[in-house]
Enzyme design. Structure first.
Site, short mmCIF file in Angstrom:
data_model
loop_
_atom_site.label_atom_id
_atom_site.label_comp_id
_atom_site.label_asym_id
_atom_site.label_seq_id
_atom_site.Cartn_x
_atom_site.Cartn_y
_atom_site.Cartn_z
N GLY A 62 3.53 -6.69 4.61
CA GLY A 62 2.12 -7.03 4.53
C GLY A 62 1.59 -6.93 3.11
N GLY A 63 0.28 -6.71 3.00
CA GLY A 63 -0.39 -6.68 1.69
C GLY A 63 0.14 -5.58 0.77
N ASN A 109 -8.42 -5.63 -3.55
CA ASN A 109 -8.96 -4.39 -2.99
C ASN A 109 -10.10 -3.82 -3.83
OD1 ASN A 109 -7.41 -3.44 -5.16
ND2 ASN A 109 -7.16 -1.45 -4.17
N LYS A 147 -8.61 -7.80 2.89
CA LYS A 147 -7.99 -7.88 1.56
C LYS A 147 -7.56 -9.29 1.18
CE LYS A 147 -6.33 -3.14 0.92
NZ LYS A 147 -5.20 -2.30 0.54
N TYR A 182 -1.11 8.18 3.92
CA TYR A 182 -1.53 9.46 3.33
C TYR A 182 -2.23 10.39 4.32
CZ TYR A 182 -5.79 6.70 2.74
OH TYR A 182 -6.87 5.88 2.94
N SER A 238 -12.20 6.98 1.13
CA SER A 238 -12.61 6.51 -0.21
C SER A 238 -13.90 7.17 -0.70
CB SER A 238 -12.74 4.99 -0.22
OG SER A 238 -11.45 4.42 -0.16
N ASP A 295 -3.92 -1.78 -6.04
CA ASP A 295 -2.87 -1.08 -5.26
C ASP A 295 -1.57 -1.00 -6.06
OD1 ASP A 295 -4.35 -0.44 -3.01
OD2 ASP A 295 -3.87 -2.30 -1.96
N GLY A 328 1.78 9.37 0.18
CA GLY A 328 0.91 8.21 -0.06
C GLY A 328 -0.42 8.59 -0.71
N THR A 373 -10.98 -3.01 2.09
CA THR A 373 -9.80 -2.57 2.84
C THR A 373 -9.60 -3.46 4.06
OG1 THR A 373 -8.65 -0.63 3.72
CG2 THR A 373 -11.02 -0.72 4.14
N1 LIG Z 1 -1.84 4.83 -0.25
C1 LIG Z 1 -2.53 3.75 -0.54
O1 LIG Z 1 -3.27 3.69 -1.53
C2 LIG Z 1 -2.38 2.52 0.30
C3 LIG Z 1 -2.80 1.27 -0.17
C4 LIG Z 1 -2.62 0.16 0.64
C5 LIG Z 1 -2.05 0.31 1.89
N2 LIG Z 1 -1.67 1.54 2.31
C6 LIG Z 1 -1.02 1.72 3.63
O2 LIG Z 1 0.05 0.82 3.74
C7 LIG Z 1 0.27 0.47 5.10
C8 LIG Z 1 0.35 -1.04 5.22
O3 LIG Z 1 -0.85 -1.63 4.79
P1 LIG Z 1 -0.97 -3.21 4.55
O4 LIG Z 1 -2.26 -3.42 3.83
O5 LIG Z 1 0.27 -3.75 4.00
O6 LIG Z 1 -1.13 -3.71 6.09
P2 LIG Z 1 -0.75 -5.15 6.68
O7 LIG Z 1 -0.95 -6.22 5.67
O8 LIG Z 1 -1.47 -5.22 7.97
O9 LIG Z 1 0.84 -5.04 6.97
C9 LIG Z 1 1.33 -4.12 7.90
C10 LIG Z 1 2.84 -4.13 7.90
O10 LIG Z 1 3.29 -3.08 8.75
C11 LIG Z 1 4.12 -3.61 9.78
N3 LIG Z 1 3.86 -2.87 11.02
C12 LIG Z 1 2.65 -2.64 11.61
N4 LIG Z 1 2.79 -1.88 12.71
C13 LIG Z 1 4.13 -1.65 12.84
C14 LIG Z 1 4.92 -0.94 13.78
N5 LIG Z 1 4.37 -0.33 14.83
N6 LIG Z 1 6.26 -0.89 13.62
C15 LIG Z 1 6.84 -1.53 12.56
N7 LIG Z 1 6.14 -2.21 11.62
C16 LIG Z 1 4.81 -2.27 11.75
C17 LIG Z 1 3.72 -5.07 9.91
O11 LIG Z 1 4.82 -5.78 10.45
P3 LIG Z 1 4.68 -7.22 11.13
O12 LIG Z 1 4.79 -8.24 10.02
O13 LIG Z 1 5.80 -7.27 12.07
O14 LIG Z 1 3.33 -7.25 11.82
C18 LIG Z 1 3.45 -5.43 8.45
O15 LIG Z 1 4.64 -5.69 7.76
C19 LIG Z 1 -0.92 1.08 5.87
O16 LIG Z 1 -0.50 2.26 6.49
C20 LIG Z 1 -1.93 1.38 4.79
O17 LIG Z 1 -2.76 2.49 5.12
C21 LIG Z 1 -1.83 2.65 1.55
#
Ligand SMILES: NC(=O)c1ccc[n+]([C@@H]2O[C@H](COP(=O)([O-])OP(=O)(O)OC[C@H]3O[C@@H](n4cnc5c(N)ncnc54)[C@H](OP(=O)(O)O)[C@@H]3O)[C@@H](O)[C@H]2O)c1
Length: 261
Positions: A120-121, A83, A62, A202, A16, A94, A223, A58
């Site tokens: 997730g989020g 966020n 969040k 990303y 960021s 997001d 991403g 982050t």
């Molecule tokens: N490009 C962007 O601007 C942006 C913005 C936000 C987020 N992101 C990315 O989005 C992704 C998710 O973020 P989030 O904020 O949603 O995180 P989060 O709330 O922690 O949710 C993570 C999700 O991924 C699943 N997961 C984690 N490890 C796993 C694995 N080894 N195998 C299968 N599923 C798995 C979790 O499943 P369970 O429910 O089973 O634990 C949950 O559904 C991250 O990689 C983050 O960097 C990118």
């Protein structure tokens, strides 16, 4: 000079600061943007005592930041995650970043069905954006069934005509699968040359999943686009003006790509 930051824990690898410093540079704004390690125990005090002009939030804060904020923007309240914070008010950019990505890649959501991997989020914010922009249906595929079911119930209340029987045209990875340093992992889902694959990961710029999709002729979106657009949307909240037309996107991408593995 205005001061901004991103908070999280761990925060060491956040890109960021690079993104926002490039945005300020292009806009000719005199402002700083740092990364600050804030643990869950420090979160309440940080929210109430920081002197920043705005900050991003982050993982893992969040959702847990919500009770410490003075107020919430309507979308942040609905999504249940923040966020971006400005003057004690929580926002979610997001979903805006995701929709700008759709727009800028000339994708239409009309009559499209999608499957989101993860619950997730990010999955919740993206579902919100998809529903707001007229997606036909959303299904969820998550490692943990309980979280999958909860997200689906929430989607169905926002989008009562949601159907789980449609064949998905768009597949969105909202898990960290494929993210550095575990770059050899990828979502386990059927795709074909008609699919559109959208990443939230990303780093690396092109995940194993996107490479695989490209090889079989699917359309792929990195991403990085969403990451840049959520940052632009945060800046617009803090500056109180539209800046997206003034940003040279390819230049921002070039600067960020230098930092990716
Ligand atoms: N490009 C962007 O601007 C942006 C913005 C936000 C987020 N992101 C990315 O989005 C992704 C998710 O973020 P989030 O904020 O949603 O995180 P989060 O709330 O922690 O949710 C993570 C999700 O991924 C699943 N997961 C984690 N490890 C796993 C694995 N080894 N195998 C299968 N599923 C798995 C979790 O499943 P369970 O429910 O089973 O634990 C949950 O559904 C991250 O990689 C983050 O960097 C990118």
């Amino acid at each position: 000079m205005k001061q901004f930051a991103v908070i999280g824990s761990p925060i060491e690898h956040s890109l960021s600061p690079i993104l926002h410093q490039e945005i300020y540079h292009q806009l000719n704004i005199s402002a700083s943007y740092d990364k600050k390690e804030v643990t869950k125990h420090q979160l309440n005090t940080f929210v109430n005592t920081n002197k920043l002009n705005g900050f991003n939030v982050t993982l893992p804060h969040k959702q847990t930041i919500l009770p410490f904020l003075k107020s919430l923007d309507d979308s942040a309240k609905k999504i249940g995650a923040v966020n971006c914070v400005y003057k004690g008010k929580g926002y979610n950019t997001d979903w805006i970043g995701f929709l700008e990505t759709i727009k800028n890649n000339d994708l239409s959501l009309d009559d499209k069905s999608c499957v989101i991997i993860g619950a997730g989020g990010a999955a919740r914010a993206i579902s919100y954006g998809l529903i707001k922009n007229g997606i036909k249906s959303i299904s969820i595929k998550n490692r943990t069934m309980d979280a999958e079911q909860k997200l689906l119930e929430w989607i169905n209340t926002l989008h009562p005509t949601n159907s789980l029987n449609d064949k998905p045209n768009i597949i969105i990875n909202c898990t960290p699968l494929g993210m550095w340093p575990k770059i050899n992992s990828m979502p386990d889902i059927e795709i074909n040359n008609k699919s559109t694959l959208i990443e939230t990961v990303y780093n690396p710029l092109e995940t194993k999943w996107l490479k695989y999709g490209k090889n079989i002729g699917a359309k792929t979106i990195s991403g990085l686009d969403m990451f840049i657009w959520q940052g632009i949307a945060s800046t617009e909240i803090w500056m109180g003006e539209k800046i997206s037309e003034k940003i040279e996107l390819e230049k921002v991408k070039k600067v960020l790509k230098l930092e990716l593995c």
